[in-house]
Write an enzyme that holds these catalytic residues in place. Structure first.
Site, PDB file in Angstrom:
ATOM      1  N   HIS A  65       0.834  -1.204   0.000  1.00  0.00           N
ATOM      2  CA  HIS A  65       0.000   0.000   0.000  1.00  0.00           C
ATOM      3  C   HIS A  65       0.868   1.253   0.000  1.00  0.00           C
ATOM      4  O   HIS A  65       0.402   2.317   0.402  1.00  0.00           O
ATOM      5  CB  HIS A  65      -0.907   0.011   1.238  1.00  0.00           C
ATOM      6  N   LYS A 107      -2.940  -8.900  -6.728  1.00  0.00           N
ATOM      7  CA  LYS A 107      -3.303  -9.945  -7.689  1.00  0.00           C
ATOM      8  C   LYS A 107      -4.503 -10.692  -7.153  1.00  0.00           C
ATOM      9  O   LYS A 107      -4.696 -10.794  -5.936  1.00  0.00           O
ATOM     10  CB  LYS A 107      -2.134 -10.924  -7.856  1.00  0.00           C
TER      11      LYS A 107
HETATM   12  N1  GLU Z   1      -2.069  -9.097 -15.393  1.00  0.00           N
HETATM   13  C1  GLU Z   1      -1.151  -8.151 -15.953  1.00  0.00           C
HETATM   14  C2  GLU Z   1       0.197  -8.256 -15.261  1.00  0.00           C
HETATM   15  O1  GLU Z   1       0.527  -9.269 -14.711  1.00  0.00           O
HETATM   16  C3  GLU Z   1      -1.723  -6.740 -16.002  1.00  0.00           C
HETATM   17  C4  GLU Z   1      -2.037  -6.120 -14.701  1.00  0.00           C
HETATM   18  C5  GLU Z   1      -2.783  -4.793 -14.787  1.00  0.00           C
HETATM   19  O2  GLU Z   1      -2.978  -4.292 -15.885  1.00  0.00           O
HETATM   20  O3  GLU Z   1      -3.161  -4.281 -13.734  1.00  0.00           O
HETATM   21  O4  GLU Z   1       0.997  -7.364 -15.320  1.00  0.00           O
END
Ligand code: GLU
Length: 472
Positions: A65, A107
């Site tokens: 954060h 994620k």
């Molecule tokens: N999933 C993609 C990555 O691993 C894009 C993430 C995003 O655009 O926030 O970078």
């Protein structure tokens, strides 16, 4: 956690972090804070599939954060587990820092095989997942902004947006709650190809560095370089496309059912259409079949681009890999053991959390577009064109010569949204490549580009913690 899986992806990320932290002077407390995942949300929710109730397992991890919102994709795959989501969230923090995208890393993932569900069922699962995120304040334009990842795309992002906006009526910046949306739903032009294009821009910059190429025994530039791409999903497909258009020869393409090889070059679109029609990448006209897909990684080539999943190159197969450059388009395709092999072999590994940052960079542009409520280029396109037309007219009047129509059109052209997005991405990737290479050049003891990239990332995240005043 690592007891369940013999290989811990988060452990590998921590290992790479520690390897790099030695080259910084930050307080161990700051380093520890950066390394940890700040918030981990694991959920189970029921969804009615046919006549049965299925309990779905899902995650969202906010790694850091130090800047908000948090940012990172959502993955749909049976292999999704907490360790993986934590690792991918951590990589997002470092990735954003390297390319100066002002987000913390996050994620998400749902442990499902998306192919086993109908579109309607997938929509139900995605909407329910979004509800769970809303309930715990794990989504929002200022808190946490998901995006596509393995197994998800524009369609899923639309469902997330629609669920969010229906729960938050009147929230003026609601469009910015998710990126990777279709252009008709607040997406930005250029987002779909962004990761593959970023991989191309990054590797092109590396290949343009004469001293780096000399060390590898390669010619400067992209033209004529042989390339193997593993994974013909969104990232791999576009990486192959931009390399072919840039003058490289794509000699190998691999998917999970097998791979194909043709030293004369493959056209990714033709291969894609063939696979769509026949259900397999194999038996493509003019190419040789490789039935064991992972053997394609060992093909003779200058650049190997793993663009699928993590952990595909490890201590076992790394010694057999013949490429001089490995461009990590996927997240975590190499294990730390593979890294050690390549350091010894003198293979240049261009690391994931910088090389595949094109996706999140353009996500940032999309988010900015959503917050500003205006399409890129809308204000200045015609102004630029009128001004350029006037300049051309003046030059023609003064010289008495006419500029060819084609040249005129090129010079006059005012930037469209996609032009600005590509330009912003190109600038981002070139700057990041140079920053990492400069740091690596300055510190002889840094063993590889990954470590240099981590040092850049750690310095930026630590600086911003220090500036927040959390640490003296
Ligand atoms: N999933 C993609 C990555 O691993 C894009 C993430 C995003 O655009 O926030 O970078």
């Amino acid at each position: 956690m690592s007891g369940q899986h013999e290989y811990s992806f988060f452990g590998a990320v921590e290992k790479s972090f520690d390897k790099a932290a030695r080259f910084t002077t930050w307080d161990p407390g700051i380093l520890e804070q950066i390394k940890q995942c700040n918030s981990v949300y694991r959920m189970h929710f029921p969804v009615k599939i046919g006549e049965k109730i299925e309990v779905i397992k899902a995650y969202r991890v906010q790694h850091s954060h130090h800047k908000t919102p948090c940012k990172g994709g959502i993955r749909f795959a049976t292999t999704v587990n907490l360790d993986e989501v934590m690792a991918l969230a951590a990589l997002m923090t470092y990735k954003c820092a390297i390319v100066n995208v002002p987000f913390g890393g996050a994620k998400g993932g749902i442990t499902i095989d998306p192919k086993k569900y109908t579109v309607y069922e997938l929509e139900k699962i995605t909407r329910r997942y979004t509800h769970e995120l809303i309930k715990k304040n794990f989504i929002g334009p200022g808190t946490d902004v998901p995006a596509p990842d393995y197994g998800t795309g524009e369609r899923e992002m639309s469902w997330i947006l629609d669920t969010y906006t229906s729960m938050r009526p009147g929230e003026i910046d609601a469009l910015g709650c998710v990126t990777g949306k279709p252009v008709t739903q607040g997406g930005v032009r250029g987002r779909r190809e962004a990761t593959g294009l970023g991989v191309f821009y990054g590797l092109r910059e590396v290949c343009n560095m004469t001293d780096v190429m000399k060390k590898l025994g390669l010619e400067t530039g992209i033209k004529g370089k042989t390339v193997v791409v593993q994974g013909l999903g969104n990232v791999g497909y576009h990486a192959a496309k931009f390399f072919r258009e840039g003058g490289a020869i794509v000699v190998g393409l691999a998917e999970y059912e097998g791979a194909i090889h043709n030293p004369a070059g493959l056209n990714e679109e033709e291969v894609f259409q063939h696979r769509k029609k026949t259900g397999s990448i194999l038996n493509f006209p003019g190419a040789t079949n490789i039935t064991n897909s992972s053997d394609a990684l060992e093909l003779q080539c200058d650049i190997l681009i793993p663009a699928a999943l993590e952990n595909v190159i490890n201590g076992d197969n790394a010694p057999r890999i013949k490429a001089k450059i490995i461009g990590e388009a996927a997240n975590g395709p190499l294990t730390p053991e593979a890294d050690e092999v390549f350091i010894k072999k003198g293979v240049l590994v261009v690391p994931d959390m910088y090389l595949n940052a094109g996706g999140v960079t353009v996500s940032y542009f999309e988010w900015l577009k959503n917050l500003s409520h205006v399409r890129y280029g809308r204000m200045e396109k015609r102004f630029t064109e009128n001004m350029n037309a006037h300049i051309i007219g003046q030059i023609e009047d003064l010289t008495g010569k006419n500029i060819a129509q084609k040249e005129k059109e090129f010079i006059m052209h005012g930037a469209d949204e996609v032009d600005l997005v590509y330009s912003g991405l190109e600038e981002t990737m070139i700057t990041a490549t140079r920053e990492i290479m400069d740091l690596w050049n300055k510190t002889a003891e840094i063993p590889d580009m990954r470590t240099a990239a981590y040092v850049v990332a750690i310095n930026k995240v630590a600086t911003s913690y220090a500036e927040l005043g959390i640490f003296p």
